[in-house]
Design an enzyme around this catalytic site. Structure first.
Site, short mmCIF file in Angstrom:
data_model
loop_
_atom_site.label_atom_id
_atom_site.label_comp_id
_atom_site.label_asym_id
_atom_site.label_seq_id
_atom_site.Cartn_x
_atom_site.Cartn_y
_atom_site.Cartn_z
N ASP A 68 0.83 -1.21 0.00
CA ASP A 68 0.00 0.00 0.00
C ASP A 68 0.86 1.26 0.00
O ASP A 68 2.08 1.18 0.16
CB ASP A 68 -0.97 0.00 1.20
CG ASP A 68 -0.32 -0.52 2.48
OD1 ASP A 68 0.92 -0.48 2.59
OD2 ASP A 68 -1.06 -0.97 3.38
N ASN A 137 -7.37 -2.49 14.39
CA ASN A 137 -8.79 -2.61 14.00
C ASN A 137 -9.02 -3.79 13.06
O ASN A 137 -10.11 -3.94 12.51
CB ASN A 137 -9.27 -1.31 13.34
CG ASN A 137 -8.56 -1.02 12.01
OD1 ASN A 137 -7.72 -1.81 11.57
ND2 ASN A 137 -8.89 0.10 11.39
N HIS A 139 -7.37 -4.43 10.18
CA HIS A 139 -7.08 -4.25 8.75
C HIS A 139 -5.84 -5.04 8.32
O HIS A 139 -4.93 -5.27 9.12
CB HIS A 139 -6.98 -2.76 8.36
CG HIS A 139 -5.75 -2.03 8.82
ND1 HIS A 139 -5.77 -0.70 9.15
CD2 HIS A 139 -4.46 -2.42 8.98
CE1 HIS A 139 -4.55 -0.32 9.48
NE2 HIS A 139 -3.74 -1.35 9.40
N GLU A 144 -9.61 -1.36 5.41
CA GLU A 144 -10.22 -1.06 6.69
C GLU A 144 -11.49 -1.90 6.89
O GLU A 144 -12.02 -2.46 5.92
CB GLU A 144 -10.58 0.43 6.74
CG GLU A 144 -9.38 1.36 6.57
CD GLU A 144 -8.50 1.46 7.82
OE1 GLU A 144 -8.39 0.48 8.58
OE2 GLU A 144 -7.94 2.55 8.04
#
Ligand code: F6R
EC number: 3.5.99.6
Length: 260
Positions: A68, A137, A139, A144
């Protein structure tokens, strides 16, 4: 089920991953390696560089794809993943920069850049071994919660929690870009072998949800359960919330022959 390997320290887990990846490169010098950025894999890359120096590992034909990149940072920004990968992977390992790929987050058209990246990965024959971290979280990459489990490389909005977590690399949270280009969950699942690293108590819930919880877009890391070959290397605190620990400890030893 994933291979789950729990080591006492992040250094021990990273060294184990590095030894495995080095052996895999030695067996297959034209390997396509997927790399994550962030804090988690930094020691692995240092260890890999050390093994290369010590053993003369040939990395001249290694191809690398990053997961990414932030959208909107100027080219050369020290916290852009292009720069992080250049410092921690390309320069550290002495790789040919033309074989190292990062999505172009400074492109005038990031949507086209995302499509082009996906095509570039396809043209390279896909990723053989993908190193992954995981967000608190849940991801993976910058997919996400809510990301489609079949998603491909695309532009995404970063959650406030991810921007807050990554504010340590910038002066303040509002300087963390709000958008990114990330390989999709489906893109990540196309890799031959997924090597997940997670360290620290802050990752414990995400690790348990990803490895043992229901498969759901609410926890993109849970898509790992859909992949036939996942190895999770954890330290004790990151493994603390796993319910099935007794099945994991020392159950497997990584061998390059298992990988490809
Ligand atoms: C980075 C990436 C992210 C990180 C995750 C954990 O390329 O894709 O999924 O792996 O945010 O980051 P750290 O390792 O900094 O805790």
């Amino acid at each position: 089920m994933a291979e789950v390997i729990i080591e006492r320290t992040p250094q021990a887990a990273s060294a184990r991953a590095a030894r495995h990846i080095a052996a895999t490169i030695a067996a297959r010098p034209d390997l396509v390696l997927g790399v994550a950025t962030g804090s988690t894999p930094a020691h692995l890359y240092r260890e890999l560089a050390r093994i290369r120096d010590r053993d003369g590992l040939d990395v001249s034909r290694l191809t690398v794809f990053a997961l990414d990149e932030y959208v909107g940072l100027p080219a050369g920004h020290p916290e852009s993943y292009a720069e992080v990968v250049r410092r921690e992977v390309t320069d550290a390992l002495g790789l040919d920069p033309s074989r190292v790929h990062v999505p172009d987050g400074s492109a005038a058209d990031p949507f086209a850049a995302a499509d082009e990246y996906e095509q570039r990965m396809e043209a390279a024959g896909g990723v053989d071994v993908q190193i992954l971290g995981i967000g608190g979280n849940g991801h993976i990459g910058f997919n996400e919660p809510g990301s489609s489990l079949r998603s491909r490389t695309r532009v995404k909005t970063l959650s406030r929690s991810t921007r807050t977590a990554n504010a340590r690399f910038f002066d303040e949270v509002d300087r963390v870009p709000a958008h990114c280009i990330t390989q999709g969950v489906g893109t990540i699942l196309d890799a031959g072998h997924l090597v997940l690293l997670a360290f620290g108590a802050g990752k414990a819930d995400a690790v348990a949800a990803a490895l043992e919880g229901p498969v759901t877009a609410s926890v993109p890391g849970s898509a790992l359960q859909l992949h036939p070959h996942v190895t999770a290397l954890l330290d004790d605190p990151a493994a603390a919330a796993l319910a099935h620990r007794e099945y994991y400890d020392d159950a497997w030893s990584l061998k390059p022959a298992d990988v490809l």
